[in-house]
Design an enzyme around this catalytic site. Structure first.
Site, PDB file in Angstrom:
ATOM      1  N   ASP A 135     -45.846 -35.781 -67.837  1.00 60.19           N
ATOM      2  CA  ASP A 135     -45.279 -36.568 -66.812  1.00 60.19           C
ATOM      3  C   ASP A 135     -44.490 -37.356 -67.450  1.00 60.19           C
ATOM      4  OD1 ASP A 135     -45.928 -35.965 -63.289  1.00 60.19           O
ATOM      5  OD2 ASP A 135     -47.010 -35.515 -64.976  1.00 60.19           O
ATOM      6  N   ASP A 140     -43.786 -31.414 -65.945  1.00 59.61           N
ATOM      7  CA  ASP A 140     -42.894 -32.101 -66.617  1.00 59.61           C
ATOM      8  C   ASP A 140     -42.468 -33.078 -67.383  1.00 59.61           C
ATOM      9  OD1 ASP A 140     -42.945 -31.507 -63.584  1.00 59.61           O
ATOM     10  OD2 ASP A 140     -44.179 -33.784 -62.835  1.00 59.61           O
ATOM     11  N   TYR A 186     -37.389 -34.071 -66.205  1.00 58.91           N
ATOM     12  CA  TYR A 186     -36.824 -34.129 -65.323  1.00 58.91           C
ATOM     13  C   TYR A 186     -35.402 -34.501 -65.219  1.00 58.91           C
ATOM     14  CZ  TYR A 186     -41.321 -36.683 -64.898  1.00 58.91           C
ATOM     15  OH  TYR A 186     -42.945 -37.127 -63.702  1.00 58.91           O
ATOM     16  N   ASN A 214     -43.350 -29.313 -61.687  1.00 59.13           N
ATOM     17  CA  ASN A 214     -43.163 -28.636 -60.680  1.00 59.13           C
ATOM     18  C   ASN A 214     -41.607 -29.455 -60.680  1.00 59.13           C
ATOM     19  OD1 ASN A 214     -44.460 -31.620 -60.167  1.00 59.13           O
ATOM     20  ND2 ASN A 214     -42.835 -32.316 -59.071  1.00 59.13           N
ATOM     21  N   HIS A 215     -40.836 -30.081 -61.547  1.00 58.58           N
ATOM     22  CA  HIS A 215     -40.123 -30.293 -62.499  1.00 58.58           C
ATOM     23  C   HIS A 215     -39.347 -29.260 -63.758  1.00 58.58           C
ATOM     24  CE1 HIS A 215     -39.519 -34.288 -60.325  1.00 58.58           C
ATOM     25  NE2 HIS A 215     -40.603 -33.821 -60.668  1.00 58.58           N
ATOM     26  N   HIS A 264     -51.184 -28.519 -63.424  1.00 58.79           N
ATOM     27  CA  HIS A 264     -50.497 -29.609 -62.991  1.00 58.79           C
ATOM     28  C   HIS A 264     -50.416 -30.827 -62.020  1.00 58.79           C
ATOM     29  CE1 HIS A 264     -46.543 -32.572 -63.941  1.00 58.79           C
ATOM     30  NE2 HIS A 264     -46.567 -32.158 -62.226  1.00 58.79           N
ATOM     31  N   HIS A 291     -50.357 -40.826 -53.265  1.00 55.52           N
ATOM     32  CA  HIS A 291     -48.963 -39.757 -53.871  1.00 55.52           C
ATOM     33  C   HIS A 291     -49.794 -37.882 -54.496  1.00 55.52           C
ATOM     34  CE1 HIS A 291     -44.743 -38.694 -54.327  1.00 55.52           C
ATOM     35  NE2 HIS A 291     -45.604 -39.140 -55.506  1.00 55.52           N
ATOM     36  N   HIS A 292     -49.418 -37.536 -53.678  1.00 54.94           N
ATOM     37  CA  HIS A 292     -49.789 -35.481 -54.198  1.00 54.94           C
ATOM     38  C   HIS A 292     -51.817 -35.797 -53.701  1.00 54.94           C
ATOM     39  CE1 HIS A 292     -46.191 -35.446 -55.545  1.00 54.94           C
ATOM     40  NE2 HIS A 292     -46.469 -36.063 -56.865  1.00 54.94           N
ATOM     41  N   HIS A 307     -49.073 -34.997 -62.813  1.00 44.52           N
ATOM     42  CA  HIS A 307     -48.393 -34.535 -61.697  1.00 44.52           C
ATOM     43  C   HIS A 307     -48.369 -35.818 -61.072  1.00 44.52           C
ATOM     44  CE1 HIS A 307     -46.377 -32.987 -58.204  1.00 44.52           C
ATOM     45  NE2 HIS A 307     -47.547 -32.884 -56.944  1.00 44.52           N
ATOM     46  N   HIS A 341     -48.514 -39.917 -60.891  1.00 45.75           N
ATOM     47  CA  HIS A 341     -47.829 -40.911 -61.991  1.00 45.75           C
ATOM     48  C   HIS A 341     -49.106 -42.300 -62.179  1.00 45.75           C
ATOM     49  CE1 HIS A 341     -43.855 -39.263 -60.995  1.00 45.75           C
ATOM     50  NE2 HIS A 341     -43.974 -38.291 -61.288  1.00 45.75           N
TER      51      HIS A 341
END
Length: 459
Positions: A162, A191, A194, A228-229, A313, A322-323, A350, A352
């Protein structure tokens, strides 16, 4: 026999000096940057001088065992040449490899001319120089091939996920470059640029990211995982081909491991067998990824590559809000295999932030027993979330409370990791926080190989 005794002696010594921060949520408070994304005129995005000068140069392993390298770059003014001139430090005789060039369009963006060339039949553990470009705008770089695969081959991998192109991203990359451990290859857990965060997925940000990372990835291979990005499925602007910019720009040697897709594949490097999985491609029973992984795990030879590493990821174990539990569907498909084949460690991004798990599994559930709680399992991998490289300057700090038993250490800060393989039995992992000195280990732990030395390494 003498070698085995020596390894066991080392194992006993290291077993005594294990250092880690088990079962801990760090209360470290990171400083925040007022400005997050680096502006387009930042020096790290500088275009190399000269007409049609190659830029965004990057390399990755080009075959199964490390005797080939994929060289990639972009020219902006005209196609130029896809040829690579290369030679070893020991032998100055230049060879030439020829590759292919392609372009793509994304909404109102037209890419430069993207070149990919594979150089093959390289010698192990050898420094090579290579040149791309023509005439006055030729640019020269170098890399070192890995040692031949083997039981007790030491090797150091960097872990980055990321990354993005924020000021924090630049700090992470600088920390990795300056680390006294001297990572030899980066395992990148997804990632990249971005670009999808910018208006209409502004693909100029793929170009800036390529120039930003060139200072590292032109000199040592980065092993790519799609996040995913990278999907960039945007029907609102008539862009419906998933992973389009990523696929054009970043090639991997997926066919060398009999994969049918560049989003899941494997390589062998030094003493590690590395499996890359796709969190965003189908993985249910009977799908190509599921079928490939089932066969791939059977092929792993721990007598050749003792360390079994998986990259993905989306994390399977994550105690941040988150996630949270996004990886649950994949976990139910693959976790039992990870335990059966004694995977040593699974790295993901994924989220952060940083987190390291204990060795746990959650595979005992049957509809008749209701067993659905992770339990300690010394055949299971350690799960490490390392999606904390900088992204767009946002950290995930909201943690599940109380801290689950499976979580050994977690901290909401930016940083990178190092996985330093010593021999067939021992490897040392460290996580380095951006706001510390480059030699400071904010979290560290000794790994005991699940096949060759499967003792309890809980923290």
């Amino acid at each position: 026999m003498g070698v085995v005794k020596g390894l066991l002696a080392l194992a006993l010594v290291l077993n005594v000096v294990v250092v880690s921060n088990g079962g801990k949520s760090s209360n470290f408070v990171r400083k925040t940057n007022k400005n997050r994304d680096m502006p387009l005129d930042s020096d790290v995005f500088r275009v190399p001088p000269g007409y049609n000068a190659p830029q965004q140069v990057h390399i990755t392993q080009g075959d199964l065992v490390g005797r080939a390298m994929i060289i990639s770059w972009v020219t902006m003014d005209e196609p130029g040449s896809s040829a690579v001139r290369y030679w070893s430090e020991k032998n100055g005789r230049k060879r030439i490899a020829k590759g292919k060039m392609s372009t793509y369009r994304f909404f109102n963006y037209s890419s430069g001319f993207i070149h990919h060339t594979t150089i093959r039949k390289l010698k192990y553990n050898t420094k090579y120089y290579y040149e791309v470009g023509l005439r006055n705008t030729t640019r020269r770089f170098s890399f070192i091939t890995p040692p031949q695969t083997g039981l007790d081959v030491p090797y150091t991998f960097g872990l980055i996920g990321d990354l993005g192109q924020s000021f924090d991203s630049n700090t992470t990359l600088s920390h990795y470059e300056l680390s006294p451990k001297k990572g030899q290859t980066v395992l990148f857990v997804g990632d990249l640029s971005y670009a999808d965060r910018y208006p209409n997925h502004d693909n100029v940000r793929w170009d800036t990211w390529g120039r930003f990372t060139e200072r590292s990835v032109a000199y040592q291979p980065w092993i790519w995982t799609a996040g995913n990005h990278e999907i960039e499925f945007a029907p609102e602007i008539n862009e419906t081909e998933p992973f389009k910019p990523f696929s054009y720009r970043y090639h991997v040697p997926y066919e060398a491991s009999q994969s049918t897709s560049p989003f899941w594949y494997s390589i062998k490097r030094a003493s590690a067998h590395i499996i890359v999985l796709s969190s965003y491609s189908a993985y249910g029973r009977g799908t190509p990824q599921y079928t490939w992984l089932k066969k791939e795990l059977r092929k792993v030879k721990r007598s050749e590559t003792p360390w079994l590493i998986v990259l993905m990821h989306s994390p399977l174990y994550n105690s941040y809000n988150h996630h949270f539990m996004e990886g649950e569907a994949m976990r139910t498909k693959f976790e039992a295999w990870f335990v059966k084949y004694k995977v040593d460690v699974v790295f993901a991004g994924h989220v952060h932030a940083y987190e390291r798990s204990e060795r746990v599994s959650n595979i005992a559930y049957k509809i008749t027993n209701g067993l659905c709680t992770p339990v300690k399992d010394q055949s299971a991998p350690v799960y490490i979330t390392i999606g904390d490289a900088g992204n767009y300057g946002v950290i995930d700090s909201n943690m599940i409370q109380p801290q689950p038993e499976y979580s050994a250490f977690r901290e909401a800060s930016f940083g990178h990791g190092m996985f330093d393989i010593k021999n067939r039995t021992h490897a040392h992992f460290s996580w380095n926080r951006n706001q510390d000195g480059v030699a400071v280990e904010a979290d560290s732990v000794w790994f005991f190989n699940r096949h060759w030395y499967p003792v309890d390494d809980s923290t």
